[in-house]
Design a protein around this motif. Structure first.
Motif, PDB file in Angstrom:
ATOM      1  N   GLU A  31       0.820  -1.213   0.000  1.00  0.00           N
ATOM      2  CA  GLU A  31       0.000   0.000   0.000  1.00  0.00           C
ATOM      3  C   GLU A  31       0.857   1.269   0.000  1.00  0.00           C
ATOM      4  O   GLU A  31       0.319   2.372   0.061  1.00  0.00           O
ATOM      5  CB  GLU A  31      -0.947  -0.014   1.200  1.00  0.00           C
ATOM      6  CG  GLU A  31      -1.967  -1.145   1.142  1.00  0.00           C
ATOM      7  CD  GLU A  31      -2.881  -1.177   2.349  1.00  0.00           C
ATOM      8  OE1 GLU A  31      -2.798  -0.242   3.182  1.00  0.00           O
ATOM      9  OE2 GLU A  31      -3.679  -2.121   2.461  1.00  0.00           O
ATOM     10  N   LYS A  32       2.171   1.101  -0.025  1.00  0.00           N
ATOM     11  CA  LYS A  32       3.145   2.185  -0.227  1.00  0.00           C
ATOM     12  C   LYS A  32       3.215   3.206   0.912  1.00  0.00           C
ATOM     13  O   LYS A  32       3.562   4.365   0.699  1.00  0.00           O
ATOM     14  CB  LYS A  32       2.855   2.895  -1.549  1.00  0.00           C
ATOM     15  CG  LYS A  32       2.890   1.971  -2.754  1.00  0.00           C
ATOM     16  CD  LYS A  32       2.405   2.647  -4.002  1.00  0.00           C
ATOM     17  CE  LYS A  32       2.292   1.664  -5.154  1.00  0.00           C
ATOM     18  NZ  LYS A  32       1.680   2.238  -6.355  1.00  0.00           N
ATOM     19  N   TRP A  76      -1.903  14.307  -0.772  1.00  0.00           N
ATOM     20  CA  TRP A  76      -2.249  13.118  -1.554  1.00  0.00           C
ATOM     21  C   TRP A  76      -3.676  13.269  -2.030  1.00  0.00           C
ATOM     22  O   TRP A  76      -4.560  13.687  -1.281  1.00  0.00           O
ATOM     23  CB  TRP A  76      -2.073  11.854  -0.714  1.00  0.00           C
ATOM     24  CG  TRP A  76      -0.662  11.700  -0.263  1.00  0.00           C
ATOM     25  CD1 TRP A  76      -0.123  12.144   0.915  1.00  0.00           C
ATOM     26  CD2 TRP A  76       0.416  11.120  -0.998  1.00  0.00           C
ATOM     27  NE1 TRP A  76       1.223  11.861   0.953  1.00  0.00           N
ATOM     28  CE2 TRP A  76       1.583  11.231  -0.205  1.00  0.00           C
ATOM     29  CE3 TRP A  76       0.501  10.505  -2.245  1.00  0.00           C
ATOM     30  CZ2 TRP A  76       2.819  10.756  -0.615  1.00  0.00           C
ATOM     31  CZ3 TRP A  76       1.735  10.029  -2.665  1.00  0.00           C
ATOM     32  CH2 TRP A  76       2.878  10.154  -1.853  1.00  0.00           C
ATOM     33  N   ASP A  97      -6.106  11.325  -2.594  1.00  0.00           N
ATOM     34  CA  ASP A  97      -7.184  10.615  -1.913  1.00  0.00           C
ATOM     35  C   ASP A  97      -7.413  11.146  -0.497  1.00  0.00           C
ATOM     36  O   ASP A  97      -8.274  10.637   0.222  1.00  0.00           O
ATOM     37  CB  ASP A  97      -6.907   9.111  -1.883  1.00  0.00           C
ATOM     38  CG  ASP A  97      -5.689   8.768  -1.044  1.00  0.00           C
ATOM     39  OD1 ASP A  97      -4.812   9.637  -0.879  1.00  0.00           O
ATOM     40  OD2 ASP A  97      -5.614   7.630  -0.558  1.00  0.00           O
ATOM     41  N   ASP A 130      -0.884  11.148  -6.731  1.00  0.00           N
ATOM     42  CA  ASP A 130      -1.764   9.979  -6.742  1.00  0.00           C
ATOM     43  C   ASP A 130      -0.932   8.774  -6.293  1.00  0.00           C
ATOM     44  O   ASP A 130      -0.047   8.316  -7.006  1.00  0.00           O
ATOM     45  CB  ASP A 130      -2.308   9.753  -8.156  1.00  0.00           C
ATOM     46  CG  ASP A 130      -3.311   8.611  -8.228  1.00  0.00           C
ATOM     47  OD1 ASP A 130      -3.409   7.833  -7.243  1.00  0.00           O
ATOM     48  OD2 ASP A 130      -3.976   8.473  -9.262  1.00  0.00           O
ATOM     49  N   LYS A 131      -1.223   8.268  -5.095  1.00  0.00           N
ATOM     50  CA  LYS A 131      -0.390   7.191  -4.553  1.00  0.00           C
ATOM     51  C   LYS A 131      -0.515   5.898  -5.361  1.00  0.00           C
ATOM     52  O   LYS A 131       0.361   5.035  -5.274  1.00  0.00           O
ATOM     53  CB  LYS A 131      -0.720   6.929  -3.085  1.00  0.00           C
ATOM     54  CG  LYS A 131      -2.062   6.289  -2.810  1.00  0.00           C
ATOM     55  CD  LYS A 131      -2.203   6.053  -1.310  1.00  0.00           C
ATOM     56  CE  LYS A 131      -3.518   5.358  -0.974  1.00  0.00           C
ATOM     57  NZ  LYS A 131      -3.672   5.165   0.483  1.00  0.00           N
ATOM     58  N   THR A 132      -1.586   5.765  -6.147  1.00  0.00           N
ATOM     59  CA  THR A 132      -1.719   4.563  -6.969  1.00  0.00           C
ATOM     60  C   THR A 132      -0.753   4.601  -8.158  1.00  0.00           C
ATOM     61  O   THR A 132      -0.514   3.570  -8.793  1.00  0.00           O
ATOM     62  CB  THR A 132      -3.161   4.402  -7.503  1.00  0.00           C
ATOM     63  OG1 THR A 132      -3.478   5.492  -8.382  1.00  0.00           O
ATOM     64  CG2 THR A 132      -4.154   4.378  -6.357  1.00  0.00           C
ATOM     65  N   GLN A 133      -0.221   5.776  -8.460  1.00  0.00           N
ATOM     66  CA  GLN A 133       0.666   5.924  -9.608  1.00  0.00           C
ATOM     67  C   GLN A 133       2.150   5.931  -9.234  1.00  0.00           C
ATOM     68  O   GLN A 133       3.011   5.767 -10.088  1.00  0.00           O
ATOM     69  CB  GLN A 133       0.333   7.217 -10.368  1.00  0.00           C
ATOM     70  CG  GLN A 133      -1.079   7.266 -10.920  1.00  0.00           C
ATOM     71  CD  GLN A 133      -1.375   6.133 -11.888  1.00  0.00           C
ATOM     72  OE1 GLN A 133      -0.577   5.846 -12.790  1.00  0.00           O
ATOM     73  NE2 GLN A 133      -2.513   5.472 -11.706  1.00  0.00           N
TER      74      GLN A 133
END
Length: 286
Positions: A110-111, A149, A151, A169-172
Motif C-alpha cells: 500500500e506504499k 495526496w 485521496d 496519486d499514490k496509486t501511480q
C-alpha cells in the motif's frame, strides 16, 4: 541445645535463600517486562527467518533486528531489503513465537513507506528555510511542509472538494521512486503555519501571506498551497477565539490583486467545513 540451634540456623538459611530467590525472580520479571526474554528473542529471530524463507523467498529480504515492545508485549522483527529503501516492514510475534501481525501489506504494497519517505523529503526541503532565524514566522509553534495526496483531499459533506484538487496519486507512484524537491513542491507541497498577532483581520492575513510568498520565492522553495492559521495573541493562559483559518490557500492566489476577496472566500468555505465536521462529531456521539 546445639541440635535445636542448628535447626533454627538451617531454617534461617532456607528463608534467606527463598527471599533471595524471590528477589531474583522479581528482578528478572521486571527486566523481562521492559526488555523481553532473551530466549524469546532468539526464538522469534528463528521464526522470522523461517517466515521470510517460506513467504518471500523470491525477494532479498533480510532480518535486521528483533526488538521487544513492552507496551503490547510483542517482539517486533524488522525486515529490510538491501536493494529497496521502501521495502521495510515488521513481523510481530508473541513470546512463544506465534505471528500476531505482518505490516508488509500496509508498508510495502500500500506504499506507506514510500509516502512517508516522500513527505519527509519535502519537509526537509522546507525546513532548510523555515528553521532559519530570518523566517518571518520564526516564533510560530507550528510550522512545517507536507505533501498532499489526492485521496486525502478535504471535502464538504456533499463530497464537493474544499479547494481546487492537487497532489500526488499514490496509486501511480512506485517503490523507491525519486522526485525532484522543486517539482514535488510545485505539484503537491503545502505549508502548515500557525501565527499569533495582535491584529486578526483579512488585511493582516493578506499582508502575512504576501510576506511568506516573497520570502519563499527569494529562497526558491516552492509550495502549492498553505494551511494558514492566524490567531489573536493570547494573554496569559486564556486562548483567544479571534482567528482566521484558511485550509489550502493556493500559492497562485497570493498576489496583491484581489487577495482580500480570495481570503474571504477561503475563510467562508473553511468555516463551513469545520462546522460540518463538528456536526458530524456531534451526530456520532448521539
Amino acid at each position: 541445645m546445639h541440635f535445636q540451634g542448628g535447626i533454627i540456623m538451617k531454617i534461617k538459611r532456607w528463608i534467606a535463600f527463598g527471599i533471595g530467590t524471590l528477589l531474583i525472580i522479581m528482578l528478572l520479571w521486571i527486566y523481562g517486562s521492559f526488555n523481553g526474554l532473551i530466549t524469546s528473542k532468539l526464538w522469534v529471530k528463528h521464526c522470522a527467518n523461517g517466515y521470510i524463507q517460506e513467504h518471500y523467498k523470491e525477494y532479498d529480504f533480510q532480518l535486521n533486528e528483533v526488538n521487544y515492545n513492552f507496551k503490547d508485549g510483542l517482539y517486533n522483527a524488522k525486515i529490510v531489503s538491501p536493494t529497496s529503501e521502501d521495502s521495510t516492514f515488521s513481523l510481530a510475534y508473541d513470546w512463544m513465537g506465534k505471528l500476531i501481525w505482518n505490516s508488509y501489506e500496509e508498508n510495502v504494497i500500500e506504499k506507506w513507506n514510500t509516502m512517508q519517505r516522500i513527505d519527509m523529503q519535502y519537509r526537509k526541503y522546507t525546513d532548510q528555510v523555515i528553521v532559519s532565524k530570518d523566517f518571518p514566522f520564526s516564533d510560530s509553534e507550528i510550522c512545517f511542509g507536507s505533501i498532499q495526496w489526492k485521496d486525502e483531499i478535504e471535502t464538504m459533506r456533499d463530497g464537493t472538494p474544499l479547494y481546487e484538487p492537487f497532489g500526488l496519486d499514490k496509486t501511480q507512484i512506485k517503490l523507491d521512486q525519486q522526485f525532484d524537491s522543486n517539482e514535488l513542491g510545485r505539484e503537491a507541497g503545502y505549508l502548515v503555519i500557525y501565527v499569533q498577532d495582535d491584529e486578526v483581520s483579512i488585511k493582516k492575513a493578506a499582508s502575512l501571506l504576501l510576506e511568506l510568498k516573497t520570502y519563499m520565492d527569494q529562497r526558491k522553495v516552492l509550495f502549492h498551497a498553505v494551511d494558514f492559521h492566524l490567531q489573536k495573541t493570547s494573554s496569559g493562559h486564556q486562548e483567544s477565539s479571534e482567528r482566521i483559518d484558511l485550509i489550502k490557500f493556493m500559492y497562485k492566489d497570493i498576489k496583491a490583486e484581489e487577495i482580500d476577496k480570495k481570503i474571504e472566500k477561503c475563510l467562508t468555505t473553511t468555516k463551513q467545513y469545520y462546522e460540518e465536521k463538528d456536526h458530524e462529531k456531534a451526530e456520532e456521539m448521539y
